[in-house]
Design a protein around this motif. Structure first.
Motif, PDB file in Angstrom:
ATOM      1  N   GLU A 389     -13.032  20.207 -16.964  1.00 31.41           N
ATOM      2  CA  GLU A 389     -12.417  19.024 -17.538  1.00 31.41           C
ATOM      3  C   GLU A 389     -10.930  19.312 -17.751  1.00 31.41           C
ATOM      4  N   TRP A 390     -10.095  18.259 -17.562  1.00 30.29           N
ATOM      5  CA  TRP A 390      -8.659  18.415 -17.714  1.00 30.29           C
ATOM      6  C   TRP A 390      -8.202  17.893 -19.085  1.00 30.29           C
ATOM      7  N   TYR A 391      -7.267  18.644 -19.674  1.00 33.38           N
ATOM      8  CA  TYR A 391      -6.711  18.273 -20.980  1.00 33.38           C
ATOM      9  C   TYR A 391      -5.197  18.435 -20.932  1.00 33.38           C
ATOM     10  N   HIS A 392      -4.493  17.615 -21.674  1.00 35.28           N
ATOM     11  CA  HIS A 392      -3.041  17.747 -21.757  1.00 35.28           C
ATOM     12  C   HIS A 392      -2.707  19.041 -22.492  1.00 35.28           C
ATOM     13  N   VAL A 393      -1.636  19.677 -22.059  1.00 37.98           N
ATOM     14  CA  VAL A 393      -1.287  20.964 -22.667  1.00 37.98           C
ATOM     15  C   VAL A 393      -0.972  20.838 -24.160  1.00 37.98           C
ATOM     16  N   ASP A 394      -0.577  19.672 -24.591  1.00 37.62           N
ATOM     17  CA  ASP A 394      -0.246  19.456 -25.995  1.00 37.62           C
ATOM     18  C   ASP A 394      -1.398  18.864 -26.787  1.00 37.62           C
ATOM     19  N   ASP A 395      -2.570  18.840 -26.203  1.00 41.15           N
ATOM     20  CA  ASP A 395      -3.738  18.290 -26.897  1.00 41.15           C
ATOM     21  C   ASP A 395      -4.080  19.178 -28.097  1.00 41.15           C
ATOM     22  N   ASP A 396      -4.249  18.594 -29.260  1.00 37.72           N
ATOM     23  CA  ASP A 396      -4.568  19.354 -30.473  1.00 37.72           C
ATOM     24  C   ASP A 396      -5.930  20.017 -30.403  1.00 37.72           C
ATOM     25  N   HIS A 406      -6.597  29.031 -21.668  1.00 37.14           N
ATOM     26  CA  HIS A 406      -6.748  28.016 -22.699  1.00 37.14           C
ATOM     27  C   HIS A 406      -8.217  27.849 -23.025  1.00 37.14           C
ATOM     28  N   ALA A 407      -8.471  27.417 -24.220  1.00 40.66           N
ATOM     29  CA  ALA A 407      -9.848  27.197 -24.647  1.00 40.66           C
ATOM     30  C   ALA A 407      -9.867  26.058 -25.656  1.00 40.66           C
ATOM     31  N   MET A 408     -11.052  25.513 -25.822  1.00 42.90           N
ATOM     32  CA  MET A 408     -11.198  24.497 -26.850  1.00 42.90           C
ATOM     33  C   MET A 408     -11.063  25.163 -28.218  1.00 42.90           C
ATOM     34  N   ARG A 409     -10.392  24.462 -29.115  1.00 47.33           N
ATOM     35  CA  ARG A 409     -10.168  25.024 -30.453  1.00 47.33           C
ATOM     36  C   ARG A 409     -11.495  25.427 -31.102  1.00 47.33           C
ATOM     37  N   ASP A 410     -12.567  24.645 -30.863  1.00 44.30           N
ATOM     38  CA  ASP A 410     -13.858  24.940 -31.482  1.00 44.30           C
ATOM     39  C   ASP A 410     -14.491  26.208 -30.923  1.00 44.30           C
ATOM     40  N   ASN A 411     -14.022  26.652 -29.743  1.00 45.03           N
ATOM     41  CA  ASN A 411     -14.585  27.857 -29.123  1.00 45.03           C
ATOM     42  C   ASN A 411     -13.637  29.057 -29.244  1.00 45.03           C
ATOM     43  N   ALA A 412     -12.698  28.974 -30.160  1.00 46.03           N
ATOM     44  CA  ALA A 412     -11.723  30.062 -30.333  1.00 46.03           C
ATOM     45  C   ALA A 412     -11.451  30.262 -31.836  1.00 46.03           C
TER      46      ALA A 412
END
Length: 450
Positions: A389-396, A406-412
């Motif tokens: 899945e693609w996400y903007h680099v500035d996505d919170d 990069h990783a999802m905040r919930d997985n880091a």
């Protein structure tokens, strides 16, 4: 047609058979055999003569089945339309004959059903000979417009019959124009614009009035042929009157039928006029009395006329011409195939705000445009891919890990010691005194105080 055919023998056979049907015997009274006359056929013979076009056809070609032809006794349907010899009434069966029921059809159709050896041109001539009533020529503009408006429909039929601004005024009889009209009582059922220049006489199209639309008037075409008129593809070389124009045009222009639909200004016998020619400067394909410059094109979006050099070529192949208004209103200058730019319809582009550019939606990959997880579009330089899945680099919701991924905040988690982010899956955190640490950075737990 058949060369050994003897029409006199067929006619003699039919006379004898007609007498048998009517009286049950030979015409001279000599008994043929014991038979009952067909009283319904006697009634038909006494009421009507056989249609003259049928008797003429018998002289030209052998009927497919003269006995059936005789039994049907084809005649002019006088009860329905006594003046219309282009129609035939006939009796289909014995039962219908006894009930006095006749079927009515066109003369041409009937002849074709009984005379398959008769050529089409011969049938047309027979029909024309039977249909000459009501055919005539008119030679004034007022008469031409009168019959135009009460006759078959066409694009040149206006709401009224006022001749003042009607494009038909250009068909000035002094140049050879006239009209053939086909009338039935007070009704104009057919018409054809005609032209004569010296011994040359011709027309381009005939119109016949029907219940739903206009069609060819085959009877008129056969009649015109008898009058020496030829059918041509267009009016090339014919002259028109040059009259004051309407709606900003320099002259009045008719809609021209046929292949030649352009005109040039010229002079004939000292008169300034128009000549119809394939290579003319002005195109006459409008019905409102106006013309278009021949060096104009049609906008493929709104169908307006576009002058040479004023239009815009759009599409991936830049092969579709539109006017300036349609380009500005409906098209966007976009990046498309292989990164090339061209105008694309607004329904087929996406706008990427970060680039302030439009992109052809069929070639997003060619230009590095991806679809984010939230459905928005972005350039791949400003996005990261996580688990397909693609996400903007500035996505919170995403973070930059210590290793550059990069990783999802919930997985880091963020290490309380060095402030860097680590993957929970690759480097499970150590919790000390309620804070999370990378295993290599975790301090000793604080001893509880008493």
């Amino acid at each position: 047609m058949e060369t050994t055919y003897n029409p006199e023998q067929i006619e003699a056979n039919m006379r004898v058979a007609a007498s048998v049907l009517k009286y049950g015997r030979w015409a001279d009274g000599v008994p043929l055999r014991t038979c009952e006359p067909r009283m319904w056929h006697r009634r038909e013979q006494e009421r009507y003569s056989m249609h003259s076009a049928v008797t003429k056809a018998i002289k030209l070609a052998r009927p497919d089945d003269w006995q059936r032809l005789l039994l049907e006794w084809p005649h002019v349907p006088t009860e329905i339309d006594p003046a219309n010899k282009a129609r035939v009434a006939y009796t289909q069966t014995e039962a219908k004959g006894e009930r006095d029921l006749q079927t009515v059809t066109s003369l041409g159709k009937y002849l074709r059903s009984h005379f398959t050896l008769l050529p089409d041109h011969a049938i047309r001539d027979l029909v024309a000979s039977a249909s000459t009533s009501g055919m005539k020529f008119v030679h004034t503009i007022a008469e031409m417009i009168y019959h135009l408006h009460r006759g078959p429909g066409s694009c040149m039929v206006w709401g009224g019959s006022d001749v003042d601004d009607h494009p038909y005024r250009t068909y000035d009889p002094k140049y050879g124009w006239h009209m053939c009209v086909h009338t039935d009582g007070d009704d104009t059922i057919g018409r054809a614009l005609c032209y004569q220049s010296g011994d040359e006489k011709f027309y381009v199209r005939t119109y016949r009035k029907t219940s739903v639309s206009s069609s060819r008037d085959e009877n008129m075409e056969a009649w015109l042929q008898q009058q020496g008129y030829a059918l041509r593809d267009g009016w090339d070389g014919c002259y028109l009157a040059r009259l004051p124009g309407v709606n900003g045009c320099d002259f009045l222009a008719p809609y021209l039928d046929g292949d030649a639909q352009h005109v040039d200004t010229t002079h004939l016998n000292g008169d300034r006029c128009l000549v119809i020619t394939d290579g003319g400067e002005y195109e006459c394909t409008n019905t409102d009395g106006t013309y278009d410059d021949a060096n104009t094109h049609t906008c493929e979006s709104c169908s307006d006329r576009v002058r040479e050099g004023d239009g815009y070529w759009v599409g991936r192949g830049e092969d579709t011409l539109v006017c300036e208004y349609c380009r500005d209103e409906y098209y966007r200058y976009a990046y498309g195939r292989r990164g090339n730019q061209y105008y694309v319809h607004q329904d087929d582009v996406v706008y990427v705000e970060s680039q302030d550019e439009y992109y052809h939606d069929s070639y997003l990959d060619d230009n590095g445009i991806i679809t984010l997880e939230n459905g928005e579009y972005e350039h791949e330089d400003n996005a990261v891919e996580i688990d397909n899945e693609w996400y903007h680099v500035d996505d919170d919701d995403i973070v930059l890990l210590e290793n550059g991924d990069h990783a999802m905040r919930d997985n880091a988690y963020e290490c309380a010691e060095d402030g860097k982010w680590y993957s929970r899956d690759d480097n499970p955190p150590v919790e000390v005194d309620g804070d999370l640490y990378h295993p290599d950075n975790a301090p000793e737990p604080t001893e509880p105080t008493e």
